[in-house]
Design a protein around this motif. Structure first.
Motif, mmCIF file in Angstrom:
data_model
loop_
_atom_site.group_PDB
_atom_site.id
_atom_site.type_symbol
_atom_site.label_atom_id
_atom_site.label_comp_id
_atom_site.label_asym_id
_atom_site.label_seq_id
_atom_site.Cartn_x
_atom_site.Cartn_y
_atom_site.Cartn_z
ATOM 1 N N ALA A 65 22.492 54.015 24.549
ATOM 2 C CA ALA A 65 21.360 54.593 23.815
ATOM 3 C C ALA A 65 21.703 55.973 23.267
ATOM 4 N N GLY A 66 22.765 56.578 23.807
ATOM 5 C CA GLY A 66 23.247 57.845 23.266
ATOM 6 C C GLY A 66 22.398 59.042 23.628
ATOM 7 N N THR A 67 21.555 58.915 24.639
ATOM 8 C CA THR A 67 20.735 60.051 25.045
ATOM 9 C C THR A 67 21.510 60.898 26.056
ATOM 10 N N GLU A 68 20.906 62.043 26.396
ATOM 11 C CA GLU A 68 21.582 62.964 27.314
ATOM 12 C C GLU A 68 21.837 62.320 28.679
ATOM 13 N N TYR A 69 20.879 61.557 29.155
ATOM 14 C CA TYR A 69 21.032 60.876 30.445
ATOM 15 C C TYR A 69 20.882 59.373 30.234
ATOM 16 N N PRO A 70 21.686 58.568 30.955
ATOM 17 C CA PRO A 70 21.474 57.123 30.872
ATOM 18 C C PRO A 70 20.254 56.670 31.675
ATOM 19 N N PHE A 71 19.937 57.450 32.735
ATOM 20 C CA PHE A 71 18.892 57.027 33.669
ATOM 21 C C PHE A 71 18.518 58.248 34.502
ATOM 22 N N VAL A 72 17.220 58.484 34.731
ATOM 23 C CA VAL A 72 16.855 59.627 35.566
ATOM 24 C C VAL A 72 15.976 59.199 36.739
ATOM 25 N N VAL A 73 16.153 59.895 37.846
ATOM 26 C CA VAL A 73 15.269 59.744 39.001
ATOM 27 C C VAL A 73 15.175 61.126 39.648
ATOM 28 N N GLY A 74 13.974 61.509 40.051
ATOM 29 C CA GLY A 74 13.780 62.839 40.616
ATOM 30 C C GLY A 74 14.346 62.933 42.022
ATOM 31 N N LEU A 75 15.230 63.929 42.249
ATOM 32 C CA LEU A 75 15.810 64.130 43.580
ATOM 33 C C LEU A 75 15.607 65.586 43.978
ATOM 34 N N ASP A 76 16.029 65.915 45.179
ATOM 35 C CA ASP A 76 15.918 67.285 45.663
ATOM 36 C C ASP A 76 17.278 67.706 46.218
ATOM 37 N N PRO A 77 17.725 68.938 45.922
ATOM 38 C CA PRO A 77 19.077 69.345 46.330
ATOM 39 C C PRO A 77 19.322 69.215 47.829
ATOM 40 N N GLN A 78 18.281 69.395 48.633
ATOM 41 C CA GLN A 78 18.502 69.374 50.086
ATOM 42 C C GLN A 78 18.117 68.058 50.729
ATOM 43 N N ALA A 79 17.077 67.444 50.221
ATOM 44 C CA ALA A 79 16.563 66.241 50.888
ATOM 45 C C ALA A 79 16.745 65.000 50.029
ATOM 46 N N SER A 80 17.449 65.100 48.907
ATOM 47 C CA SER A 80 17.557 64.006 47.934
ATOM 48 C C SER A 80 16.171 63.376 47.785
ATOM 49 N N ASP A 81 16.086 62.064 47.863
ATOM 50 C CA ASP A 81 14.771 61.437 47.897
ATOM 51 C C ASP A 81 14.894 59.999 48.370
ATOM 52 N N PRO A 82 14.936 59.795 49.680
ATOM 53 C CA PRO A 82 15.138 58.442 50.218
ATOM 54 C C PRO A 82 14.085 57.464 49.713
ATOM 55 N N PHE A 125 12.579 62.566 30.618
ATOM 56 C CA PHE A 125 12.120 61.269 30.114
ATOM 57 C C PHE A 125 11.080 61.468 29.011
ATOM 58 N N ASN A 126 10.129 62.389 29.257
ATOM 59 C CA ASN A 126 9.062 62.605 28.281
ATOM 60 C C ASN A 126 9.586 63.217 26.981
ATOM 61 N N ALA A 127 10.775 63.862 27.066
ATOM 62 C CA ALA A 127 11.361 64.439 25.863
ATOM 63 C C ALA A 127 12.301 63.451 25.187
ATOM 64 N N GLY A 128 12.339 62.221 25.701
ATOM 65 C CA GLY A 128 13.187 61.205 25.080
ATOM 66 C C GLY A 128 14.660 61.382 25.384
ATOM 67 N N LYS A 129 14.966 62.082 26.492
ATOM 68 C CA LYS A 129 16.375 62.314 26.815
ATOM 69 C C LYS A 129 16.954 61.234 27.694
ATOM 70 N N SER A 130 16.127 60.267 28.096
ATOM 71 C CA SER A 130 16.634 59.174 28.915
ATOM 72 C C SER A 130 15.805 57.928 28.636
ATOM 73 N N PRO A 131 16.467 56.784 28.505
ATOM 74 C CA PRO A 131 15.686 55.560 28.267
ATOM 75 C C PRO A 131 14.999 55.040 29.532
ATOM 76 N N TYR A 132 15.552 55.387 30.704
ATOM 77 C CA TYR A 132 15.021 54.825 31.946
ATOM 78 C C TYR A 132 14.628 55.928 32.918
ATOM 79 N N PHE A 133 13.559 55.682 33.651
ATOM 80 C CA PHE A 133 13.047 56.663 34.619
ATOM 81 C C PHE A 133 12.477 55.885 35.795
ATOM 82 N N LEU A 134 13.033 56.115 36.975
ATOM 83 C CA LEU A 134 12.542 55.425 38.170
ATOM 84 C C LEU A 134 11.422 56.265 38.768
ATOM 85 N N THR A 135 10.179 55.786 38.673
ATOM 86 C CA THR A 135 9.063 56.592 39.162
ATOM 87 C C THR A 135 7.839 55.706 39.398
ATOM 88 N N GLY A 136 6.746 56.331 39.782
ATOM 89 C CA GLY A 136 5.531 55.576 40.098
ATOM 90 C C GLY A 136 4.486 55.696 39.012
#
Lengths: 417, 542
Positions: free
Chosen positions: A179-196, A262-273
Motif C-alpha cells: 500500500a506504500g504507507t508509512e506503516y504496513p500495520f499498527v497496534v498500540g503498545l507500551d514501551p514497558q508493558a507492551s500490550d499482551p 491510522f486516522n491519518a491514513g498512514k497505515s491500512p491496518y489497525f488492530l483495535t477495538g
C-alpha cells in the motif's frame, strides 16, 4: 492516602461536624410473613442499580416498566465507570452498596474472593445467550452475573488503502507494505508493558493460552499453560517482528500514536477495538472490520470482555434483583437498547443477531464468536505484569526468546505458588 | 458573648474568696442570660439541634455495635456543650468549630489510616467474619447438574412459608424449610404453573418482596435423603435443585466440605484453613498487629524494592531541592544585577513553567521523551534512540530534569525576594573591608538568604518527598523491578509505591499500604523536625 470510611463512621462524623445527615435505618425484615395488603399495593421494595451515564439512559424505560408491573422503584445511580469496581468493593461490606452494579466480567474472581457478589441463576435462559458470554460469567461452575455486551478487538482496515485483509499475518504485512504507507500495520503498545491484551490473538494462533480451561469454559488456575511449546514459538515470532527483525511491532508506538497514524491514513491496518471506530470515521476513513490474520497457523482468538450486571452478596433485595435481571434485563429489547447506547454487540443471542445488520458490529461479532473470555480468576492478576514486561523485552530483542519465555512462565508459576 | 468584667479583688480570707468566686459565677450567669437573651436563645436552639443529632447518632452507632465511635461522638458533644454553656472559655468558643473540622478531616483520617495499618484489610479480606461465612455458603450452592427448573409459587399457612412447585411431569408438590417435598394433588394450576392450594394463601409479588429475605434464604429439602439437596429460589418464581458443598457449624465455628470431608477452622488470620494449610478464598478483616510492618522490613521480595525505593526517594527529594535551588538562585542573582537589561520580560518568561499545571507538563514531557517519536530524540538529538524512560538510570535522570524544569521558577521567585531584602549597606561594608564578589556572596549574602529561605527549602523537600503527580504522570514508576512481589519500579518513590500497593492491580493490600504511609509520615516528620532545629542556628546570625 485515600481512606474508605465505614458507613457508621461517616454518619458519626457528619453529626460531629454538625451537618444534618439523618440516614434512616432501613427496617429489618421480620421472619414473620406479612400477607397484609392487596395485590395492587405498592411494595416497599426499592432496587438501587449502579450504572454509567450511557447505560442509565438505556435503562430508563425498563426501570419504569418494572415499577409499573411490579411496583418496585428502580433507582439508577450514575457512577463513573472507572470507579465502580473500587467503590463496590468498599461499600458492599458496609451494607451501603447497591443491589446491582454493572461491571466487567474479569472482576468476578476478585469479587468472589472478597465475598461481595452473589450468583445469578439463569436457569434455562443461559441457552439464550452467546456461548462466550456465559463462559465469561461462569466462575467455579456458577454464573455470577447477567451478561449484556461482548467486547473484543479486530482488524480495522482502511478500505482506501487495502481491499481486503489476508488470512495470514505475513500476507497482511506484504499487502500493507504494497500500500506504500508509512506503516504496513499498527497496534498500540507500551514501551514497558507492551500490550499482551492486543497481542493475544497472535499468541493464540500458535495454539497456546495462558491457563487451561475446564469443560464449562472456565479457567483452571492450576493449569498454567503459557510456557508451552506454542508459547515459545510465539516468543520467537515476537522477536522476529520486533526491533531486531522486521520492526513491524514498535513498542514506542503507543495506543494514541497508533490511532493517530491510522486516522491519518498512514497505515491500512489497525488492530483495535470498537472504541476507536467512531474517531476513525470522523477522520474520514472508510473503515471495514475484518478477522484477525493468523501468525502461527491456528485460530487467532482475541480476548472477549463481557459487560455484566452483578448482584451484591449483601443485597437485602436479592429476590427483586434477580427478578429484574433474569426477567427484564435478559430481554431482546433491553439488550438492544444497551447496545445502541454502548455500541458493543449484545450478549443475548436474539439481540446479537439483530445488531449484526450493522457491518461494523457484524465484523467485530464475527471475530468475537471465536474469542476466548478474558480469564477472571484472581490468579490472572499475577500474570499481566511478567507477561507484559517479557513481551516488551522480546520485541526489543537481543536475548534467547524461548529462554526468556520460559523464565517468565517460571516466574508466574512461582507467584501463583 | 463576653465574660464578666470584674477586676480581681485584692487577697482576702479563703472563705471570702470562695464567696467571691460564687458571686462572680452567679453574676456571669446573670450577665450571660441578660446580655442579649436573643443570642442566648439562638445558642440554646443550635446546641439543642446538635445535641439531638448527636444523641441520634450515638443510638444508631450503638445499634451497629460501633461502641468506640459512639464514645468519641459522646465525648465530643459533651465538650461542645461545656464550651458553649460555661461562661468564660472565650478562646475555646472561637476555636471549637475549627477544631471539630480539624478532627474530622485530618486527625480522624490519620487515626483511621493507623488503624488499617494494623489490620489485614485488602483483597479477600474486606468485611466481617459473618459476611465471609455467608459469601462462602452462597458461593458453594452448586446447582445439581442438568436438574430441571421448577416453576413455583410461595404459599403461606399459619405464619409459615411453603414452596408449591410444578414438577417437570406436570404434577404439583409442596414443601417448606422443615418439611420435604410431598405431592399436593389438589393444587390448582394457572398457565401450567401450580398456583393455589386449598387452605393456603398464595403470596403476590408485593408480599414476596416483603418477605424476600426469608424466601431467598429458604431451602426446601428435595426428599427425605439429604444428599438430594434442596430446592431454592433466587427470584421467587422458579426453583432449582441445589446441593451445598460447604456446611457451616456455628457452634464449633468450622466449615466442612461435604464432598471431601475436609474441615476448615478459623486460623486467626482472617481465613478458614484446613489442617494441611489450604485456605478458603474468602476471608475477613482482622487485627494483625505489627504484621504489615514486619512484612515491609523482612519479606525479601518486599524489603529489597522497598529499600531501593526509600533510597531513591531521598535522592530524588534532596537532588530536586538542590538543583532547583541552585538554578533558581543563580538566575535570581543574574536578574538582580543592575546592569541587566529588560529584566521584567525575562522574569515573566522564567515564571512560565511554574504557571503550567504540573500534571500537564509531566504528560507533555513524557511524550517528548518517547524513544522513537519524542521531540528530544527526533528533533534535538537528530533521530537518536535513547530509552529515556525505559532505562532505570535514565528514567531517574529524566525525572530530575523535568522536576528541575517544574521547580526552578519557584526557587527563583523566593530567592529573588530574599536577595532584594538584604540591605545594601551590609554588602557595602564588606566591599569597604576589601571582600571580593565571591566572598561577599559566600559570607554575607548566602547566610542571610538562607535565614529566610531555609524553611521553604524544608517544605520543598517535604513536597518533593511525596511528589506523586510527577512520578505517576511521567514514568508511572517504571521500569519495573523484576524480582519484586509487589508492583513497584525503579523510579517509584514511596508515595507512588503506596498507591500501587493499595489501588493498582488485582491484589489490593490496604493494610500494607497504610503501614508504608505511616513509615513515610514518620520519615518526613523526623527530617522536618531536625531541619527546623538546624534553621534556628541560622537565625542567630541576625
Amino acid at each position: 492516602m485515600k481512606v474508605k470510611k465505614k458507613g457508621a463512621v461517616a454518619l458519626g462524623l457528619l453529626v460531629a461536624s454538625g451537618i444534618l445527615a439523618l440516614a434512616g435505618c432501613s427496617g429489618s425484615t421480620t421472619a414473620q410473613p406479612t400477607t397484609s395488603g392487596d395485590a395492587q399495593a405498592a411494595t416497599s421494595g426499592e432496587l438501587t442499580v449502579w450504572v454509567d451515564a450511557d447505560r442509565a439512559r438505556a435503562l430508563e424505560d425498563v426501570a419504569k416498566k418494572f415499577e409499573q408491573e411490579k411496583g418496585v422503584k428502580v433507582n439508577l445511580v450514575v457512577k463513573d465507570y472507572g470507579k465502580i469496581r473500587d467503590e463496590f468493593t468498599a461499600q458492599v461490606p458496609t451494607g451501603k452498596g447497591p443491589d446491582i452494579t454493572i461491571g466487567g466480567h474479569d472482576w468476578i474472581g476478585a469479587f468472589v474472593k472478597d465475598g461481595i457478589v452473589a450468583p445469578v441463576e439463569l436457569g434455562d435462559k443461559a441457552a439464550d445467550f452467546e456461548k462466550v458470554a456465559i463462559e465469561a460469567v461462569t466462575y467455579d461452575g456458577k454464573t455470577y452475573g447477567l451478561p449484556y455486551a461482548i467486547e473484543n478487538i479486530a482488524v480495522l482496515r482502511n478500505t482506501a488503502l487495502a481491499d481486503s485483509t489476508p488470512a495470514t499475518y505475513d500476507d497482511m504485512i506484504a499487502k500493507g507494505r504494497a500500500a506504500g504507507t508509512e506503516y504496513p500495520f499498527v497496534v498500540g503498545l507500551d514501551p514497558q508493558a507492551s500490550d499482551p491484551y492486543h497481542l493475544y490473538p497472535f499468541q493464540t494462533s500458535f495454539g497456546t493460552s495462558v491457563f487451561g480451561r475446564n469443560a464449562d469454559g472456565s479457567y483452571d488456575a492450576s493449569k498454567l499453560s503459557i510456557g508451552d511449546e506454542g508459547g515459545q514459538k510465539f516468543a520467537a515470532w515476537l522477536t522476529a517482528q520486533g526491533d531486531t527483525g522486521t520492526k513491524v511491532l514498535n513498542l514506542n508506538l503507543s495506543g494514541d500514536l497508533a490511532k493517530e497514524a491510522f486516522n491519518a491514513g498512514k497505515s491500512p491496518y489497525f488492530l483495535t477495538g470498537p472504541w476507536n471506530v467512531a474517531d476513525a470515521q470522523k477522520a474520514g476513513i472508510d473503515v471495514a472490520v475484518d478477522a484477525i490474520p493468523t501468525a502461527g497457523g491456528g485460530d487467532a482468538q482475541p480476548f472477549a470482555g463481557v459487560q455484566t450486571f452483578f448482584v451484591s452478596a449483601k443485597s437485602a433485595n436479592a429476590l427483586i434483583a434477580n427478578e429484574f435481571l433474569v426477567n427484564y434485563i435478559a430481554t431482546a429489547d433491553v439488550q438492544t437498547a444497551l447496545f445502541k447506547a454502548g455500541g458493543r454487540p449484545p450478549a443475548l443471542t436474539a439481540a446479537f443477531d439483530a445488531a449484526k445488520s450493522d457491518p461494523i458490529v457484524a465484523g467485530f461479532a464475527e471475530v468475537g464468536a471465536n474469542a476466548v473470555p478474558m480469564p477472571s480468576i484472581p490468579q490472572m492478576g499475577s500474570v499481566w505484569d511478567d507477561w507484559g514486561k517479557t513481551e516488551a523485552a522480546l520485541i526489543k530483542g537481543g536475548g534467547d526468546p524461548a529462554a526468556q519465555w520460559t523464565q517468565m512462565a517460571d516466574s508466574i508459576a512461582a507467584k501463583l505458588g | 458573648m463576653t465574660g464578666p468584667t470584674i477586676a480581681a479583688p485584692p487577697t482576702r480570707a479563703p472563705e471570702d474568696r470562695a464567696a467571691a468566686r460564687r458571686r462572680r459565677r452567679a453574676e456571669a450567669w446573670a450577665e450571660a442570660a441578660g446580655a442579649g437573651w436573643k443570642v442566648w436563645l439562638v445558642k440554646i436552639v443550635c446546641l439543642g439541634i446538635i445535641d439531638a443529632m448527636a444523641v441520634y447518632a450515638i443510638l444508631v452507632l450503638l445499634t451497629k455495635d460501633s461502641v468506640v465511635i459512639a464514645a468519641v461522638v459522646a465525648l465530643g458533644i459533651l465538650a461542645i456543650n461545656v464550651v458553649y454553656l460555661k461562661p468564660g472559655l472565650l478562646p475555646a468558643k472561637y476555636l471549637t468549630p475549627g477544631l471539630v473540622f480539624l478532627f474530622v478531616f485530618q486527625i480522624f483520617v490519620v487515626l483511621y489510616c493507623i488503624y488499617i495499618a494494623f489490620t489485614n484489610y485488602g483483597s479477600g479480606h474486606v468485611s466481617t467474619k459473618d459476611d465471609a461465612v455467608n459469601a462462602l455458603l452462597i458461593q458453594n450452592q452448586q446447582r445439581v447438574e442438568d436438574s430441571a427448573a421448577y416453576p413455583m409459587s410461595v404459599l403461606e399457612k399459619d405464619g409459615a412459608l411453603f414452596f408449591l412447585v410444578t414438577t417437570p411431569d406436570g404434577t404439583a408438590e409442596i414443601g417448606s424449610a422443615d418439611q420435604p417435598l410431598e405431592a399436593a394433588s389438589d393444587a390448582e394450576f394457572t398457565g401450567g404453573r401450580a398456583a393455589t392450594l386449598p387452605g393456603y394463601t398464595t403470596l403476590n409479588f408485593a408480599q414476596l418482596v416483603a418477605n424476600q429475605a426469608t424466601i431467598s434464604s429458604m431451602a426446601v429439602p428435595f426428599s427425605t435423603d439429604p444428599n438430594d439437596g434442596t430446592l431454592q429460589t433466587r427470584d421467587g418464581s422458579t426453583a432449582y435443585q441445589y446441593v451445598s458443598t460447604l456446611v457451616w457449624d456455628a457452634a464449633a465455628g468450622t466449615m466442612t466440605n461435604t464432598q471431601t470431608g475436609v474441615v476448615y477452622t478459623d486460623n486467626g488470620n482472617g481465613s478458614f484453613a484446613s489442617a494441611d494449610g489450604q485456605t478458603l478464598a474468602t476471608g475477613w478483616q482482622v487485627w494483625v498487629g505489627v504484621d504489615n510492618f514486619v512484612r515491609a522490613f523482612s519479606t525479601e521480595s518486599i524489603r529489597g524494592p522497598f529499600l531501593a525505593v526509600l533510597v531513591w526517594t531521598f535522592v530524588f527529594a534532596i537532588l530536586s531541592v538542590a538543583t532547583t535551588f541552585a538554578l533558581g538562585l543563580f538566575l535570581a542573582i543574574v536578574f538582580n544585577d543592575p546592569r541587566m537589561k529588560s529584566k521584567k520580560y525575562y522574569r515573566v518568561i522564567m515564571i512560565l513553567p511554574y504557571a503550567f499545571p504540573a500534571f500537564l507538563s509531566a504528560l507533555v514531557w513524557q511524550g517528548m521523551f518517547n524513544q522513537d517519536f519524542g521531540f528530544i530524540n527526533q528533533s534535538i538529538l537528530g533521530g537518536a534512540s535513547i530509552p529515556w524512560l525505559q532505562d532505570p538510570l535514565l528514567a531517574k535522570v529524566s525525572i530530575l530534569v523535568v522536576n528541575l524544569w517544574l521547580g526552578f521558577p519557584y526557587m527563583f521567585l523566593v530567592t529573588t525576594g530574599a536577595i532584594q531584602a538584604i540591605p545594601d549597606d551590609i554588602q557595602e561594608a564588606g566591599r569597604v573591608d576589601g571582600a571580593g564578589v565571591w566572598q561577599i556572596f559566600r559570607h554575607i549574602k548566602f547566610p542571610l538568604l538562607l535565614v529566610s529561605v531555609a524553611p521553604l527549602l524544608i517544605s520543598s523537600f517535604a513536597f518533593n518527598f511525596n511528589n506523586f503527580n510527577l512520578i505517576y504522570m511521567l514514568t508511572g514508576g517504571g521500569p519495573r523491578f523484576a524480582d519484586a512481589s509487589i508492583n513497584v519500579g525503579a523510579s517509584d518513590i514511596l508515595i507512588s509505591m503506596v498507591y500501587k500497593v493499595a489501588f493498582v492491580g488485582a491484589e489490593r493490600d490496604y493494610g500494607l499500604a497504610s503501614a508504608f504511609s505511616i513509615i513515610i509520615f514518620v520519615l518526613v516528620a523526623v527530617i522536618s523536625y531536625l531541619s527546623f532545629r538546624q534553621t534556628k542556628v541560622l537565625e542567630e546570625l541576625n
